[in-house]
Design a protein around this motif. Structure first.
Motif, PDB file in Angstrom:
ATOM      1  N   ALA A 147       0.542  -1.328  -0.063  1.00 51.68           N
ATOM      2  CA  ALA A 147      -0.469   0.029   0.084  1.00 51.68           C
ATOM      3  C   ALA A 147       1.095   1.079   0.230  1.00 51.68           C
ATOM      4  N   GLY A 148       1.942   1.014  -0.065  1.00 51.53           N
ATOM      5  CA  GLY A 148       2.729   1.918  -0.207  1.00 51.53           C
ATOM      6  C   GLY A 148       4.012   2.474  -1.304  1.00 51.53           C
ATOM      7  N   PRO A 173      -4.413  -2.702  -0.049  1.00 50.93           N
ATOM      8  CA  PRO A 173      -5.772  -3.263   0.777  1.00 50.93           C
ATOM      9  C   PRO A 173      -6.882  -2.157   0.438  1.00 50.93           C
ATOM     10  N   VAL A 174      -8.257  -2.678   0.354  1.00 49.52           N
ATOM     11  CA  VAL A 174      -9.443  -1.924   0.585  1.00 49.52           C
ATOM     12  C   VAL A 174      -9.416  -0.954   1.362  1.00 49.52           C
ATOM     13  N   THR A 175      -9.333  -0.718   2.296  1.00 46.97           N
ATOM     14  CA  THR A 175      -8.246   0.188   3.217  1.00 46.97           C
ATOM     15  C   THR A 175      -6.877   1.245   2.429  1.00 46.97           C
ATOM     16  N   ILE A 217      -3.332   5.306  -4.149  1.00 45.81           N
ATOM     17  CA  ILE A 217      -3.906   4.453  -5.015  1.00 45.81           C
ATOM     18  C   ILE A 217      -3.652   5.507  -6.652  1.00 45.81           C
ATOM     19  N   ASP A 218      -3.824   6.566  -6.460  1.00 38.83           N
ATOM     20  CA  ASP A 218      -3.683   7.014  -7.652  1.00 38.83           C
ATOM     21  C   ASP A 218      -2.412   7.700  -7.696  1.00 38.83           C
ATOM     22  N   LYS A 219      -1.603   7.882  -6.769  1.00 38.29           N
ATOM     23  CA  LYS A 219      -0.375   8.318  -7.091  1.00 38.29           C
ATOM     24  C   LYS A 219       0.633   6.701  -7.571  1.00 38.29           C
ATOM     25  N   PHE A 226      -6.824  -6.137   5.501  1.00 38.88           N
ATOM     26  CA  PHE A 226      -5.806  -6.334   6.712  1.00 38.88           C
ATOM     27  C   PHE A 226      -4.724  -6.972   5.063  1.00 38.88           C
ATOM     28  N   PHE A 227      -3.283  -6.361   5.506  1.00 36.47           N
ATOM     29  CA  PHE A 227      -2.373  -6.506   4.787  1.00 36.47           C
ATOM     30  C   PHE A 227      -2.047  -8.311   3.674  1.00 36.47           C
TER      31      PHE A 227
END
Length: 410
Positions: free
Chosen positions: A73-74, A96-98, A104-106, A123-124
């Motif tokens: 996510a990063g 993750p959905v969260t 996400i855009d980046k 969760f991851f």
């Protein structure tokens, strides 16, 4: 020349076709503050603002165009996405959905048409399972963010550049540890090159996976992970990474409290204009603990990333003030009568500022529970405030450091 040295130098040389070396810059502010010669290896200035690009590049350049997939996510997601676009490789990135929309855009912007982003799991661990299942089904190569030999080799390029830029090793190297990709890559290269300086490893206090592994003698999973330092808060250090790091003396691993780290993030932004994400500020913050080990020495701190979402600034400020003792939260038992609030306001000092005031509930017909947040100019002012509240007959409880109430009430 050893195979490790040759491979890391080859990786660093190949990177020059993609992006330049990150600068190694002397920082006057930190040098004066800590009475040393402090340099910053600015990994926050890669094209994706983190060192993760290096490992992704080195692993993917060896795949001959094979499709890749990752779970992140990063920074790892962004590094893989950037390299997919550059190399023309198809990538599937599971998040993750969260995951915040900004991340996400980046990632999508870095990868363009070369990547597909799939949101899976809250969760991851769920996201990781989905990515690995996808690879098993499609034959795509799963690219670990740290527990991968080619990724470790790619991260070692940081050390290759550092030695060239300094014309030798520093007296002291300070670097963060998350899953262990960067630290194991750098250490393996310095060992093989015979140029190992004093090294201090830095972990977030709420994600000290190397500390836990050194104590157990093998990687273990941290049960309660604080993911505020999302770029380094890893529940379990990588197996390959720990094999390289297992001889690190435990006393050389520092644990930085998240609240104090927020003070450093603010200082670097406000004083130096340097934007660092929490993980990127770990090595700089650790200088506070090193004291005489820094004075008079040439010290290199690796700033690993600058992907900071400015929507997090209020949270950073909040954590910094609570750590510094200039903001406190109390639950008061307030009398339900005319003038009670005016009486309370009378106990405030000239530098006390009400930052939050909220009735929680009436605990009895004649009393109500109030959550109040107060900012003070100096931590010492709160002792006098509490004395005055007690003198007024108010029943109160300081909940500033209560983790449960902090999460659900503050």
């Amino acid at each position: 020349m050893s195979d490790v040295v040759a491979a890391a130098r080859a990786a660093a040389a190949a990177m020059r076709d993609v992006f330049p070396p990150t600068p190694l810059l002397r920082n006057e502010y930190l040098s004066d503050l800590h009475r040393g010669d402090v340099w910053l290896k600015r990994e926050d200035l890669t094209p994706v603002r983190s060192y993760k690009l290096r490992g992704a590049f080195n692993a993917m350049r060896k795949l001959d165009g094979q499709d890749v997939a990752c779970a992140s996510a990063g920074n790892h997601a962004q590094g893989v996405a950037w390299m997919c676009r550059h190399l023309g490789t198809r990538g599937t990135i599971f998040m993750p959905v969260t995951t915040p929309g900004q991340k996400i855009d980046k990632t999508r912007a870095f990868g363009g048409d070369a990547v597909e982003i799939r949101l899976s799991g809250d969760f991851f661990d769920d996201t990781l399972g989905a990515a690995q299942a996808f690879c098993a089904e499609t034959g795509a190569h799963f690219l670990s963010p740290f527990d991968d030999g080619d990724v470790i080799e790619g991260q070692a390029a940081v050390a290759v550049e550092m030695l060239e830029q300094l014309d030798g090793p520093p007296d002291l190297l300070v670097m963060p540890v998350g899953g262990g990709g960067l630290s194991s890559g750098i250490l393996s290269y310095l060992r093989a090159a015979g140029q190992v300086p004093e090294i201090r490893y830095v972990e977030p206090a709420g994600g000290a996976s190397l500390t836990a592994a050194l104590a157990a003698g093998h990687p273990v999973t941290i049960p309660d992970l604080d993911n505020f330092v999302d770029g380094a808060a890893v529940a379990r250090i990588g197996a390959r990474n720990f094999d390289i790091l297992r001889q690190v003396p435990p006393q050389h691993v520092l644990r930085v409290p998240e609240g104090r780290l927020c003070i450093t993030i603010q200082q670097m932004l406000n004083v130096e204009g340097i934007v660092l994400e929490p993980a990127g500020a770990l090595a700089v913050d650790a200088l506070r603990d090193l004291g005489p080990e820094v004075a008079g020495k040439r010290v290199v701190c690796i700033t690993t990333g600058g992907n900071f979402d400015f929507e997090r600034l209020p949270d950073v400020k909040e954590r910094a003030m609570r750590w510094a003792g200039t903001k406190k939260y109390y639950v008061l038992r307030m009398p339900q009568r005319p003038g009670a609030l005016r009486d309370f306001l009378g106990v405030l000092g000239p530098g006390d500022d009400i930052a939050r005031f909220e009735y929680l509930k009436k605990s009895a017909r004649n009393f109500g529970s109030v959550l109040i947040g107060i900012e003070g100019a100096d931590p010492s002012t709160f002792a006098g405030l509490e004395d005055r509240m007690a003198g007024l007959g108010l029943s109160f409880r300081d909940i500033t450091a209560d983790p449960m109430l902090g999460e659900f009430v503050i």
